[in-house]
Design a protein around this motif. Structure first.
Motif, mmCIF file in Angstrom:
data_model
loop_
_atom_site.group_PDB
_atom_site.id
_atom_site.type_symbol
_atom_site.label_atom_id
_atom_site.label_comp_id
_atom_site.label_asym_id
_atom_site.label_seq_id
_atom_site.Cartn_x
_atom_site.Cartn_y
_atom_site.Cartn_z
ATOM 1 N N ALA A 93 35.914 -63.185 0.484
ATOM 2 C CA ALA A 93 36.644 -63.029 -0.776
ATOM 3 C C ALA A 93 35.922 -63.740 -1.914
ATOM 4 C CB ALA A 93 38.070 -63.566 -0.630
ATOM 5 N N MET A 94 35.318 -64.906 -1.627
ATOM 6 C CA MET A 94 34.554 -65.604 -2.656
ATOM 7 C C MET A 94 33.364 -64.771 -3.092
ATOM 8 S SD MET A 94 32.610 -69.310 -2.579
ATOM 9 C CE MET A 94 33.911 -70.318 -3.280
ATOM 10 N N SER A 95 32.662 -64.170 -2.144
ATOM 11 C CA SER A 95 31.526 -63.308 -2.493
ATOM 12 C C SER A 95 31.989 -62.117 -3.324
ATOM 13 C CB SER A 95 30.829 -62.816 -1.224
ATOM 14 O OG SER A 95 30.289 -63.895 -0.499
ATOM 15 N N ASP A 96 33.129 -61.564 -2.960
ATOM 16 C CA ASP A 96 33.660 -60.411 -3.693
ATOM 17 C C ASP A 96 34.043 -60.789 -5.123
ATOM 18 O OD1 ASP A 96 33.345 -58.850 -1.464
ATOM 19 O OD2 ASP A 96 35.447 -58.973 -0.828
ATOM 20 N N ILE A 97 34.672 -61.947 -5.280
ATOM 21 C CA ILE A 97 35.122 -62.336 -6.620
ATOM 22 C C ILE A 97 33.930 -62.728 -7.489
ATOM 23 C CG2 ILE A 97 35.537 -64.802 -6.207
ATOM 24 C CD1 ILE A 97 37.761 -62.405 -8.234
ATOM 25 N N ARG A 98 32.872 -63.292 -6.888
ATOM 26 C CA ARG A 98 31.667 -63.603 -7.658
ATOM 27 C C ARG A 98 31.013 -62.326 -8.162
ATOM 28 N NH1 ARG A 98 27.370 -65.909 -5.585
ATOM 29 N NH2 ARG A 98 26.790 -67.135 -7.410
ATOM 30 N N ARG A 99 30.948 -61.303 -7.296
ATOM 31 C CA ARG A 99 30.394 -60.016 -7.743
ATOM 32 C C ARG A 99 31.246 -59.428 -8.856
ATOM 33 N NH1 ARG A 99 29.173 -59.308 -2.197
ATOM 34 N NH2 ARG A 99 31.178 -58.305 -1.846
ATOM 35 N N PHE A 100 32.555 -59.513 -8.704
ATOM 36 C CA PHE A 100 33.465 -59.003 -9.725
ATOM 37 C C PHE A 100 33.255 -59.730 -11.052
ATOM 38 C CE2 PHE A 100 37.557 -59.623 -11.928
ATOM 39 C CZ PHE A 100 37.880 -58.316 -12.232
ATOM 40 N N MET A 101 33.102 -61.054 -11.002
ATOM 41 C CA MET A 101 32.916 -61.831 -12.220
ATOM 42 C C MET A 101 31.578 -61.527 -12.884
ATOM 43 S SD MET A 101 35.606 -63.606 -12.955
ATOM 44 C CE MET A 101 35.028 -64.931 -14.007
ATOM 45 N N PHE A 102 30.544 -61.314 -12.096
ATOM 46 C CA PHE A 102 29.259 -60.950 -12.688
ATOM 47 C C PHE A 102 29.339 -59.587 -13.359
ATOM 48 C CE2 PHE A 102 27.308 -64.421 -10.319
ATOM 49 C CZ PHE A 102 26.290 -64.799 -11.184
ATOM 50 N N GLU A 103 30.058 -58.656 -12.749
ATOM 51 C CA GLU A 103 30.178 -57.318 -13.333
ATOM 52 C C GLU A 103 31.030 -57.309 -14.592
ATOM 53 O OE1 GLU A 103 31.838 -55.041 -10.186
ATOM 54 O OE2 GLU A 103 30.015 -55.089 -8.935
ATOM 55 N N ARG A 104 32.114 -58.089 -14.585
ATOM 56 C CA ARG A 104 33.087 -57.985 -15.667
ATOM 57 C C ARG A 104 32.992 -59.101 -16.706
ATOM 58 N NH1 ARG A 104 37.524 -54.756 -14.677
ATOM 59 N NH2 ARG A 104 37.969 -55.257 -16.857
ATOM 60 N N VAL A 105 32.406 -60.237 -16.335
ATOM 61 C CA VAL A 105 32.402 -61.379 -17.263
ATOM 62 C C VAL A 105 30.982 -61.856 -17.550
ATOM 63 C CG1 VAL A 105 33.179 -63.756 -17.652
ATOM 64 C CG2 VAL A 105 34.695 -62.102 -16.509
ATOM 65 N N TYR A 106 30.239 -62.277 -16.521
ATOM 66 C CA TYR A 106 28.961 -62.947 -16.744
ATOM 67 C C TYR A 106 27.912 -62.038 -17.373
ATOM 68 C CZ TYR A 106 31.096 -66.436 -13.683
ATOM 69 O OH TYR A 106 31.946 -67.351 -13.130
ATOM 70 N N THR A 107 28.045 -60.743 -17.182
ATOM 71 C CA THR A 107 27.116 -59.806 -17.833
ATOM 72 C C THR A 107 27.820 -58.946 -18.867
ATOM 73 O OG1 THR A 107 27.460 -58.172 -16.061
ATOM 74 C CG2 THR A 107 25.613 -59.712 -15.810
ATOM 75 N N ASN A 108 29.017 -59.341 -19.269
ATOM 76 C CA ASN A 108 29.783 -58.586 -20.258
ATOM 77 C C ASN A 108 29.082 -58.650 -21.614
ATOM 78 O OD1 ASN A 108 31.818 -58.153 -22.439
ATOM 79 N ND2 ASN A 108 33.216 -57.890 -20.713
ATOM 80 N N PRO A 109 28.760 -57.508 -22.216
ATOM 81 C CA PRO A 109 28.009 -57.528 -23.484
ATOM 82 C C PRO A 109 28.767 -58.207 -24.624
ATOM 83 C CG PRO A 109 28.756 -55.305 -22.955
ATOM 84 C CD PRO A 109 28.984 -56.136 -21.734
ATOM 85 N N ASP A 110 30.103 -58.170 -24.590
ATOM 86 C CA ASP A 110 30.866 -58.843 -25.647
ATOM 87 C C ASP A 110 30.713 -60.357 -25.557
ATOM 88 O OD1 ASP A 110 31.804 -56.440 -26.670
ATOM 89 O OD2 ASP A 110 33.556 -56.420 -25.352
ATOM 90 N N ILE A 111 30.694 -60.876 -24.328
ATOM 91 C CA ILE A 111 30.552 -62.321 -24.133
ATOM 92 C C ILE A 111 29.112 -62.756 -24.364
ATOM 93 C CG2 ILE A 111 30.717 -64.177 -22.418
ATOM 94 C CD1 ILE A 111 33.025 -62.675 -21.150
#
Length: 335
Positions: free
Chosen positions: A246-264
């Motif tokens: 689950a930690m691996s899944d949430i890290r992937r989710f965060m990279f897709e939606r937050v850490y590489t988010n063009p707005d951020i």
């Protein structure tokens, strides 16, 4: 018997056989008299809290560059959250809380202005490379106290150096901090993303929420309970397979939606350019470096490293002020 000796004796009585005992530390690079009150790891913790690099963390980016709002995390609040999580786990496992806290409080001392954007910039221009975990160790060994360093114990420096995913500390306390760092940033970066309107709780996939829980408190509780349950009376710090996945899944989710988010990330290119420009300026104007950095060059340190030391230690605000002072024209003032 001194107070320190009584505390060391208490550690032997109550801590786990897998804990790092203060009296069995591998010691410091430079020998010094023992404190009559504090064991070595408590002393290290105090030195970190009182150093200048620790105070600068309050004005360094965690994820959001210079956010508008009082409640977004900074590098300092991230550090404190890592420390809180790590201490909770260490106490439950009967590990050495002082060592755990010292590692947690020191693990990001070498971070640059503008977070990982600044780190990428310096790593890209410095021929000797720049990694914040290595710079954190350099900070406590050579840069603090006008070049004298903090003379921390081997175990604290080992935990600071090896807190990243690609490395592994040699103590269980260091391993607790390594996991707590990930738990903290996933938790608070998601919380900040929800606060900033980048995510909603319902955006988190149900397969993750079913394991983690539906609220920030549930998620922290799940991780800490899982690590404690699976690591009690063991010589390693581990999670169950389900929670680790689950930690691996949430890290992937965060990279897709937050850490590489063009707005951020919209401003990160500017931040990297600013850091590179400052590096180039001081590389070609070493006389403008502070006296302590110039002294290190005079003593044989490569100029590129001395410039990285100076620019990398800047806060976001000081980096912007320095850039403006050097490169932005000022208004003419009538005398």
């Amino acid at each position: 018997m001194t107070i320190r000796e009584m505390l060391e004796e208490r550690e032997e009585l109550i801590l786990s056989p897998y804990a790092a005992l203060s009296k069995k530390s591998k010691g410091r690079d430079t020998e010094e008299p023992e404190c009559d009150i504090r064991p070595v790891y408590q002393r290290d913790r105090d030195r970190i809290v009182h150093c200048k690099a620790f105070r600068r963390l309050k004005d360094k980016t965690q994820v959001y560059l210079i956010p508008e709002g009082d409640h977004y995390r900074t590098r300092l609040t991230h550090t404190l959250e890592v420390s809180q999580i790590a201490r909770t786990i260490s106490k439950a496992l009967r590990l050495n809380e002082d060592l755990t806290e010292a590692i947690a409080l020191g693990h990001d001392l070498g971070h640059t202005p503008f977070g990982h954007a600044g780190e990428r910039a310096l790593n890209g221009v410095c021929p000797y490379r720049f990694k914040h975990n290595e710079q954190s160790v350099r900070t406590v060994e050579k840069l603090e106290k006008d070049g004298q360093g903090l003379n921390l114990t081997w175990e604290v420096r080992d935990g600071i150096l090896n807190h990243q995913t690609s490395r592994m500390p040699h103590t269980l306390e260091g391993k607790v901090v390594r996991l707590s760092d990930k738990i903290a940033y996933i938790h608070h970066d998601m919380d900040d993303a929800v606060r900033g309107g980048v995510l909603t709780e319902s955006d988190v996939p149900s397969t993750i929420r079913d394991v983690w829980g539906a609220t920030p408190g549930d998620r922290l509780d799940t991780f800490m309970h899982d690590i404690i349950t699976n690591s009690t009376d063991k010589d390693d710090i581990i999670m169950s397979e389900g929670v680790a996945n689950a930690m691996s899944d949430i890290r992937r989710f965060m990279f897709e939606r937050v850490y590489t988010n063009p707005d951020i990330k919209a401003e990160e290119g500017k931040a990297e350019a600013l850091v590179c420009t400052l590096y180039d300026y001081f590389l070609h104007h070493p006389d403008k470096l502070p006296v302590e950095n110039r002294r290190m060059v005079d003593e044989g340190e490569p100029l590129e490293i001395a410039v990285c030391d100076f620019v990398g230690a800047m806060t976001d605000r000081f980096a912007i002020l320095t850039y403006n002072d050097l490169f932005v024209p000022k208004s003419w003032e009538m005398i």
